[in-house]
Write a protein that holds these residues in place. Structure first.
Motif, PDB file in Angstrom:
ATOM      1  N   GLY A 233       0.475  -1.356  -0.143  1.00  0.00           N
ATOM      2  CA  GLY A 233      -0.449  -0.131  -0.083  1.00  0.00           C
ATOM      3  C   GLY A 233       0.637   1.274  -0.136  1.00  0.00           C
ATOM      4  O   GLY A 233       0.147   1.907  -0.694  1.00  0.00           O
ATOM      5  N   LEU A 234       1.686   1.023   0.434  1.00  0.00           N
ATOM      6  CA  LEU A 234       3.087   2.317   0.508  1.00  0.00           C
ATOM      7  C   LEU A 234       3.358   2.479  -0.700  1.00  0.00           C
ATOM      8  O   LEU A 234       3.706   4.253  -1.039  1.00  0.00           O
ATOM      9  N   VAL A 235       4.065   1.917  -1.629  1.00  0.00           N
ATOM     10  CA  VAL A 235       4.326   2.430  -2.848  1.00  0.00           C
ATOM     11  C   VAL A 235       3.644   2.753  -3.086  1.00  0.00           C
ATOM     12  O   VAL A 235       4.159   4.159  -3.545  1.00  0.00           O
ATOM     13  N   VAL A 414       5.990  10.768  19.796  1.00  0.00           N
ATOM     14  CA  VAL A 414       7.174  10.058  19.217  1.00  0.00           C
ATOM     15  C   VAL A 414       7.188  10.308  18.079  1.00  0.00           C
ATOM     16  O   VAL A 414       8.174   9.831  16.992  1.00  0.00           O
ATOM     17  N   GLY A 415       6.691  11.807  17.210  1.00  0.00           N
ATOM     18  CA  GLY A 415       7.021  11.966  15.982  1.00  0.00           C
ATOM     19  C   GLY A 415       8.253  12.903  15.671  1.00  0.00           C
ATOM     20  O   GLY A 415       8.200  11.777  14.007  1.00  0.00           O
ATOM     21  N   VAL A 416       8.188  13.415  16.038  1.00  0.00           N
ATOM     22  CA  VAL A 416       9.526  14.128  16.130  1.00  0.00           C
ATOM     23  C   VAL A 416      10.909  12.401  16.155  1.00  0.00           C
ATOM     24  O   VAL A 416      11.629  12.803  14.805  1.00  0.00           O
ATOM     25  N   LEU A 417      10.595  11.865  16.693  1.00  0.00           N
ATOM     26  CA  LEU A 417      12.512  10.558  16.890  1.00  0.00           C
ATOM     27  C   LEU A 417      11.445   9.859  15.562  1.00  0.00           C
ATOM     28  O   LEU A 417      12.450   9.108  14.574  1.00  0.00           O
ATOM     29  N   ALA A 418       9.784   9.265  15.302  1.00  0.00           N
ATOM     30  CA  ALA A 418       9.705   8.766  13.710  1.00  0.00           C
ATOM     31  C   ALA A 418      10.356   9.581  12.668  1.00  0.00           C
ATOM     32  O   ALA A 418      10.173   8.658  11.810  1.00  0.00           O
ATOM     33  N   ASN A 419      10.028  10.282  12.659  1.00  0.00           N
ATOM     34  CA  ASN A 419      10.413  11.335  11.273  1.00  0.00           C
ATOM     35  C   ASN A 419      11.832  11.180  11.188  1.00  0.00           C
ATOM     36  O   ASN A 419      12.273  10.899  10.106  1.00  0.00           O
ATOM     37  N   VAL A 420      12.883  11.209  12.378  1.00  0.00           N
ATOM     38  CA  VAL A 420      14.018  11.126  12.408  1.00  0.00           C
ATOM     39  C   VAL A 420      14.781   9.609  11.919  1.00  0.00           C
ATOM     40  O   VAL A 420      15.087   9.558  10.907  1.00  0.00           O
ATOM     41  N   LEU A 421      14.365   8.899  12.240  1.00  0.00           N
ATOM     42  CA  LEU A 421      14.195   7.396  11.577  1.00  0.00           C
ATOM     43  C   LEU A 421      13.703   6.847  10.523  1.00  0.00           C
ATOM     44  O   LEU A 421      14.438   6.496   9.992  1.00  0.00           O
ATOM     45  N   VAL A 422      12.734   7.075  10.025  1.00  0.00           N
ATOM     46  CA  VAL A 422      12.370   6.800   8.477  1.00  0.00           C
ATOM     47  C   VAL A 422      13.210   7.951   8.187  1.00  0.00           C
ATOM     48  O   VAL A 422      12.676   7.870   6.192  1.00  0.00           O
ATOM     49  N   ALA A 423      13.380   9.510   7.866  1.00  0.00           N
ATOM     50  CA  ALA A 423      14.404  10.254   7.109  1.00  0.00           C
ATOM     51  C   ALA A 423      15.123   9.586   6.354  1.00  0.00           C
ATOM     52  O   ALA A 423      15.160   9.855   5.028  1.00  0.00           O
ATOM     53  N   PRO A 424      16.134   8.839   6.777  1.00  0.00           N
ATOM     54  CA  PRO A 424      16.865   7.524   5.538  1.00  0.00           C
ATOM     55  C   PRO A 424      16.534   7.379   4.346  1.00  0.00           C
ATOM     56  O   PRO A 424      17.165   6.810   3.461  1.00  0.00           O
ATOM     57  N   VAL A 425      15.264   6.567   4.805  1.00  0.00           N
ATOM     58  CA  VAL A 425      14.621   5.824   3.544  1.00  0.00           C
ATOM     59  C   VAL A 425      13.479   6.296   2.877  1.00  0.00           C
ATOM     60  O   VAL A 425      13.561   5.912   1.507  1.00  0.00           O
ATOM     61  N   ALA A 427      13.821   9.438   0.710  1.00  0.00           N
ATOM     62  CA  ALA A 427      13.960   9.729  -0.751  1.00  0.00           C
ATOM     63  C   ALA A 427      14.641   8.528  -1.622  1.00  0.00           C
ATOM     64  O   ALA A 427      13.770   9.017  -1.802  1.00  0.00           O
ATOM     65  N   PRO A 428      14.920   7.793  -0.822  1.00  0.00           N
ATOM     66  CA  PRO A 428      15.401   6.823  -1.220  1.00  0.00           C
ATOM     67  C   PRO A 428      14.419   6.097  -2.460  1.00  0.00           C
ATOM     68  O   PRO A 428      13.963   5.763  -3.394  1.00  0.00           O
ATOM     69  N   ALA A 429      13.723   5.475  -0.888  1.00  0.00           N
ATOM     70  CA  ALA A 429      12.688   4.802  -2.150  1.00  0.00           C
ATOM     71  C   ALA A 429      11.309   6.223  -2.728  1.00  0.00           C
ATOM     72  O   ALA A 429      11.057   5.204  -3.677  1.00  0.00           O
ATOM     73  N   LEU A 430      11.135   7.038  -2.725  1.00  0.00           N
ATOM     74  CA  LEU A 430      10.739   7.835  -3.200  1.00  0.00           C
ATOM     75  C   LEU A 430      11.400   8.190  -4.939  1.00  0.00           C
ATOM     76  O   LEU A 430      10.136   8.123  -5.772  1.00  0.00           O
ATOM     77  N   LEU A 431      12.811   8.046  -4.586  1.00  0.00           N
ATOM     78  CA  LEU A 431      12.764   7.679  -6.169  1.00  0.00           C
ATOM     79  C   LEU A 431      13.211   6.189  -6.803  1.00  0.00           C
ATOM     80  O   LEU A 431      13.191   6.768  -7.928  1.00  0.00           O
ATOM     81  N   VAL A 432      12.973   5.409  -6.184  1.00  0.00           N
ATOM     82  CA  VAL A 432      13.484   4.298  -6.617  1.00  0.00           C
ATOM     83  C   VAL A 432      11.843   3.910  -7.080  1.00  0.00           C
ATOM     84  O   VAL A 432      11.441   3.374  -8.374  1.00  0.00           O
ATOM     85  N   ALA A 454      12.530  -0.501  -3.005  1.00  0.00           N
ATOM     86  CA  ALA A 454      11.108   0.340  -2.624  1.00  0.00           C
ATOM     87  C   ALA A 454      10.269  -0.210  -1.440  1.00  0.00           C
ATOM     88  O   ALA A 454      10.227   0.509  -0.656  1.00  0.00           O
ATOM     89  N   GLY A 455       9.794  -1.479  -1.698  1.00  0.00           N
ATOM     90  CA  GLY A 455       8.611  -2.108  -0.574  1.00  0.00           C
ATOM     91  C   GLY A 455      10.172  -2.357  -0.109  1.00  0.00           C
ATOM     92  O   GLY A 455       9.195  -2.226   1.968  1.00  0.00           O
ATOM     93  N   TRP A 456      10.970  -2.466   0.311  1.00  0.00           N
ATOM     94  CA  TRP A 456      12.131  -2.917   1.285  1.00  0.00           C
ATOM     95  C   TRP A 456      12.218  -1.829   2.296  1.00  0.00           C
ATOM     96  O   TRP A 456      11.944  -1.925   3.800  1.00  0.00           O
ATOM     97  N   LEU A 457      11.984  -0.957   1.393  1.00  0.00           N
ATOM     98  CA  LEU A 457      12.441   0.460   1.968  1.00  0.00           C
ATOM     99  C   LEU A 457      11.569   1.371   2.710  1.00  0.00           C
ATOM    100  O   LEU A 457      11.704   1.359   4.363  1.00  0.00           O
ATOM    101  N   LEU A 458      10.581   0.844   2.392  1.00  0.00           N
ATOM    102  CA  LEU A 458       9.099   1.076   2.989  1.00  0.00           C
ATOM    103  C   LEU A 458       8.543   0.268   4.082  1.00  0.00           C
ATOM    104  O   LEU A 458       7.561   1.057   5.309  1.00  0.00           O
TER     105      LEU A 458
END
Length: 799
Positions: A233-235, A414-425, A427-432, A454-458
Motif C-alpha cells: 500500500g505504501l509504494v 514520538v513524532g520527532v523520533l519517528a520522522n528522524v528514524l524514517v528520514a533516511p529511507v 528519499a531513496p524509496a521515493l526515487l526508486v 522500494a518496498g523493502w525501504l518502506l
C-alpha cells in the motif's frame, strides 16, 4: 507580501462558507481599516505595509464573498438541500478513489448467507455477491437536469459515489454522464454529493497524457501487489498518491506516530523531485534548470491527479525548492507569502482547511527556522547532513503542532523520533519507486526489482509506525480548545526562546534525559501490558461490562460493550494499543454497557456497530446512532447465525432468536449473545441474559461449549446451573464493580461455577484489567491480571 497574505487569509476566514459576509465580518473589516489608516497616518514609515495589509483584508473579503455567493446560487447545491435527483454531464477532475469505509454492513450480507469479513478490504465482503467496491470521484458538471429543470451552462463541482467496474477505470479529463440522488455535503465549503446506483457512462476518451499516467499508476499498483501488505500500500501511495491499498491499521499508527504526511504525495515529494531536476540540469544554465524543474512538477501533478490538495502540495514544494536553493530567507519568505495569496485567491475555502494550514506552517518552518538551527549545529561541529536530518523534522513538527492538537486533541510524543528514524529511507524509496513507476509499462522485469527495493525501504517506515504507536507514552492528551491551543503556542515559543540561552538549554536537556532514563523504562519496559498472546481482556470499568478481543493483528480489536464511563474505556483501549475497533458490539442498551461508547470511538477507526434487537431507552438508541454516524459506522442488528471474520478471530451470533416480551427484564434477555473463536479457543459473551434467554439457548447446547465464559449480568444469581454446565468453561470472566450495591457476584453463582468445574474466575473488582492468554510454551490457556496499581500477576488455571 507577508501582511497581504496574512490579512487576505483573515478576510477569507471572516466570510462564512454558506453565504456572503455577515455584519460581524463587515464591522471587523471597517474597524481594521480605521485602525490601520490611523496607524499609517501617525507612522508614515509603516504606511506601505499597513495599506498593503488593508488591501489584503479587503481582497480576502471580496473574493471569499464572491465564491460563497456563487456556491449559494449553485443549482446543484440548492437541489441537494432538498435531496433532489439529477442527471449531469461533466468532466472528471481526479482519479477515482475507494471510499474510505472499509467496514460495510456485514449483517446484511450474513442475512443473505455469505460470511462477512470486515477486514477484506475497502467496501468488500467475503463471498458476497453484492455490488462490489464503492468509488468516489470528483467531477465538474457542465450541463444537466436538476429536479426536472434543464441547465445548459453549469460549472459545478460534484462528488459522485458509485459502484461498478467502470468507476475504477475513469481518468481525469474524461467526459461522463451520471444520474442519481443529490445530498448536501457535511460542510458548506464542500461540493454536494451525488449517489449513483448505476455504472459510470463515459462519453469520451481522456487526454493522452492522462491515459499514459493511468497506465503508469495501474502497472505500479500491480507490481506492488506482490509485496507484503504494508509496503504494497505504501509504494503506490508515496509515489503516485494512490492510497487505496493502505490499510486502516497502518493509517492509524502513522497518525499516532506523526507520519501521515509520508503516506501519500505531499509538498516534500514535489520539493525533492523538482530540486533533483534543477540540480541535474544546473550545468545547462539557470533557465534550463528552472524549466526542467517546472516540467517535473507538471508531470507529477498529472501523475498524482490535479486535485486541490495536490496543487497545494505542488505550490508549497516549489516554494521550498526556491528557499533551499537560494539559501536566503529574503527569497523564501515572499515566495511563501505569494503562494499563500495565490492559493487563497483561487480557492478561498482553503482558509478553513487544516491541510492548508499544515502545509503553510511546515513550509514556513523549513524556510525560517530550520536553516538557523542547521547553521547553529553545524557551527558546533555537527556535520551539515546530520544537522538537516535532525532539524528539518523537528522544525516541521513544532510548527504544525498547534494545528494537529486542534484536530486530534493529543500531542504525539514520538513524532520527532519517528520522522528522524524514517528520514533516511524516504528519499531513496521515493526515487526508486518513481523509477519503477516510469519503467513499469515498458520494462516490467526492471520495475519489479525496483518495486521490491522500494518496498523493502518502506517496510522500515511501517515498522517504525507500528512500533512507536504502541508505546504507552506515544501520545499525550491535550485540550483541543482555543485556550488549550493558545497555551501550547506560548509554551512552544517559550521553549524555542529558552533554547537560545545556555542555562535553560541545559535544564531542558537534563529534563529530557530524565524522561528518557526514568519514565520510559518504567512505562515501556516495566508495564508488560497487554501480555503476549492475549485473547481477551476484561476492562476494569466499575459496575459494567467492557470486553476487548484480540484479532491477531496489532492495534486491531473487537469490543463487546463499553462500560459506564468513556474516560475509563478509552484508557483501557489505550493500554492495549487499540487504534482500530473492527467490530463494536453493544449487547443491549443499559448504561453500564453502552455509556462508555464515546471512549471507544475517541480517535479510533471504528467498523460496524452491532446491537441486540431492543431499542429502549429510545434516547440511548438515538445517541448510539448519532455517535456512529459521526464515525461513518453502520448500526445494525445481526440475525442469529451471522458470522464475522476479523483477522484470526471468528464471531458467530447465537442469540437472541427473537425479542422477549413479558419477562422480568426484556432488555436483559434481548442481549446479543456471541461466540468468538480464535486458534481453536472458544469464548462466549452473554450480555445480561437471564433464565428465559438462557433456556432458549439451551435448545442448541452444543453451540454453547466454550473455554471462556463471560458470566451474564455481572455475576447475578439468576444464572441457570444447566447453562453453566452446558458451556463447561475453564475460565469465567465477570465484569463487576468493587463494593457494588447489587451484591454481585452472587455467592450462589460462584458456588455454581465451582460445581460446574470452572477452574478460574476472573473478577474486574478484585483483579482490575483481566486477560486470558495462550501460554506460548504449552499452548494452554493462562491468565494475567493488572491490578489498580499496575502490577501484573498470574492466576493459575486448573489443569
Amino acid at each position: 507580501m507577508v501582511p497581504i497574505a496574512l490579512t487576505a487569509w483573515a478576510g477569507c476566514l471572516l466570510v462564512p462558507p454558506g453565504g456572503p459576509p455577515g455584519p460581524p465580518a463587515v464591522i471587523a473589516a471597517a474597524g481594521a481599516a480605521a485602525v490601520l489608516l490611523g496607524l499609517a497616518v501617525r507612522r508614515p514609515r509603516w504606511r506601505a505595509g499597513l495599506l498593503a495589509a488593508l488591501l489584503g483584508l479587503l481582497t480576502g473579503l471580496l473574493v471569499a464573498g464572491l465564491h460563497s455567493a456563487q456556491r449559494a446560487a449553485d443549482p446543484l447545491r440548492v437541489a441537494a438541500a432538498d435531496g433532489g435527483s439529477a442527471s449531469v454531464a461533466g468532466t472528471v477532475d481526479g482519479y477515482p478513489r475507494p471510499v474510505a469505509s472499509r467496514f460495510t454492513d456485514p449483517a446484511a450480507n450474513s442475512a443473505a448467507g455469505p460470511t462477512a469479513d470486515p477486514t477484506a478490504g475497502p467496501g468488500s465482503t467475503s463471498g458476497a455477491a453484492g455490488d462490489g467496491q464503492r468509488w468516489a470521484v470528483t467531477i465538474t458538471a457542465h450541463a444537466g437536469r436538476v429536479s426536472g429543470v434543464e441547465w445548459a451552462e453549469l460549472d459545478s463541482p460534484v462528488t459522485v459515489y458509485g459502484r461498478g467496474p467502470t468507476w475504477a477505470t475513469l481518468l481525469p479529463g474524461q467526459a461522463i454522464s451520471v444520474s442519481g440522488r443529490l445530498a448536501s455535503p457535511a460542510r458548506a465549503d464542500l461540493p454536494p454529493t451525488l449517489t449513483s446506483r448505476r455504472d459510470a457512462r463515459p462519453e469520451s476518451a481522456p487526454p493522452w497524457w492522462y491515459q499514459a499516467a493511468g497506465a503508469v499508476r495501474s502497472t505500479l499498483r500491480d507490481h506492488a501487489s506482490a509485496l507484503p501488505p504494508d509496503p504494497a500500500g505504501l509504494v503506490p501511495g508515496l509515489v503516485v498518491g494512490d492510497t487505496g491499498g493502505i490499510d486502516d491499521r497502518l493509517d492509524a499508527d502513522a497518525r499516532t506516530a506523526g507520519l501521515t504526511h509520508l503516506l501519500a504525495v505531499s509538498g516534500s515529494h514535489f520539493a525533492l523531485l523538482c530540486g533533483l531536476a534543477v540540480l541535474l540540469l544546473g550545468a545547462a544554465g539557470p533557465r534550463v534548470a528552472a524549466l526542467g524543474g517546472l516540467a517535473v512538477v507538471i508531470a507529477l501533478v498529472v501523475l498524482v491527479g490535479p486535485e486541490p490538495s495536490v496543487l497545494r502540495a505542488a505550490v508549497m514544494g516549489l516554494v521550498t525548492v526556491v528557499a533551499l536553493l537560494s539559501g536566503r530567507r529574503r527569497t523564501g519568505v515572499p515566495a511563501l507569502a505569494g503562494a499563500v495569496l495565490l492559493l487563497l485567491l483561487v480557492e478561498p475555502a482553503l482558509a478553513r482547511s487544516a491541510g492548508f494550514a499544515l502545509s503553510v506552517l511546515a513550509t514556513g518552518a523549513l524556510v525560517l527556522v530550520a536553516p538557523w538551527w542547521v547553521a547553529a549545529l553545524h557551527y558546533r561541529g555537527v556535520p551539515r547532513g546530520w544537522a538537516q536530518l535532525l532539524c528539518i523534522p523537528v522544525a516541521a513538527q513544532l510548527a504544525t503542532l498547534p494545528v494537529i492538537v486542534a484536530i486530534s486533541g493529543s500531542i504525539s510524543l514520538v513524532g520527532v523520533l519517528a520522522n528522524v528514524l524514517v528520514a533516511p529511507v524516504v528519499a531513496p524509496a521515493l526515487l526508486v519507486g518513481m523509477a519503477a513507476a516510469l519503467c513499469g509499462p515498458w520494462w516490467p522485469s526492471a520495475a519489479q526489482v525496483l518495486v521490491a527495493v522500494a518496498g523493502w525501504l518502506l517496510d522500515w517506515m511501517a515498522t517504525v509506525a507500528h512500533t512507536l504507536a504502541r508505546w504507552p507514552v506515544a501520545a499525550l492528551p491535550w485540550p483541543a480548545t482555543p485556550a488549550g491551543v493558545t497555551v501550547l503556542v506560548m509554551l512552544l515559543l517559550g521553549a524555542v526562546a529558552a533554547l537560545r540561552r545556555r542555562r535553560p538549554r541545559h535544564l531542558l536537556l537534563a529534563a529530557l534525559v530524565g524522561v528518557l532514563g526514568v519514565l520510559l523504562p518504567v512505562k515501556v519496559v516495566g508495564v508488560g501490558w497487554p501480555p503476549p498472546g492475549w485473547l481477551l481482556v476484561a476492562c476494569e470499568v466499575g459496575q459494567g461490562d467492557a470486553m476487548v478481543l484480540s484479532t491477531g493483528d496489532p492495534g486491531t480489536a473487537v469490543v463487546v460493550d463499553t462500560g459506564p464511563d468513556p474516560v475509563v474505556m478509552d484508557a483501557c483501549l489505550d493500554r492495549l494499543g487499540v487504534t482500530t475497533v473492527a467490530v463494536l458490539m453493544l449487547t443491549h442498551l443499559h448504561a453500564d454497557h453502552v455509556a462508555g461508547l464515546a471512549g471507544a470511538l475517541d480517535g479510533r477507526l471504528v467498523g460496524p456497530v452491532l446491537t441486540g434487537p431492543g431499542r429502549d431507552p429510545a434516547g440511548t438508541w438515538h445517541a448510539i446512532e448519532s455517535a456512529a454516524h459521526v464515525t461513518g459506522s453502520i448500526v445494525s442488528t445481526p440475525p442469529v447465525g451471522s458470522t464475522y471474520r476479523v483477522g484470526a478471530l471468528t464471531l458467530t451470533v447465537l442469540g437472541p432468536t427473537g425479542e422477549f416480551h413479558g419477562t422480568e427484564s426484556d432488555p436483559n434477555n434481548d442481549s446479543l449473545v456471541v461466540r468468538a473463536e480464535m486458534d481453536g479457543r472458544r469464548m462466549l459473551f452473554t450480555g445480561d441474559i437471564e433464565p428465559p434467554a438462557q433456556q432458549a439457548l439451551l435448545r442448541s447446547p452444543e453451540a454453547l461449549r466454550a473455554d471462556v465464559l463471560k458470566i451474564p449480568h455481572h455475576g447475578s444469581a439468576r444464572t441457570l446451573d444447566r447453562f453453566l454446565r452446558a458451556v463447561d468453561a475453564d475460565i469465567a470472566v465477570i465484569g463487576v464493580g468493587l463494593d457494588n450495591d447489587y451484591g454481585h457476584p452472587s455467592p450462589k453463582l460462584l458456588a455454581a461455577l465451582a460445581s460446574a468445574g470452572t477452574g478460574t474466575v476472573l473478577r474486574t473488582d478484585l483483579h482490575g484489567d483481566a486477560a486470558v492468554v495462550v501460554d506460548p510454551a504449552g499452548g494452554g490457556l493462562g491468565t494475567r491480571v493488572r491490578g489498580p496499581d499496575g502490577v501484573i500477576t498470574t492466576v493459575s488455571v486448573r489443569e
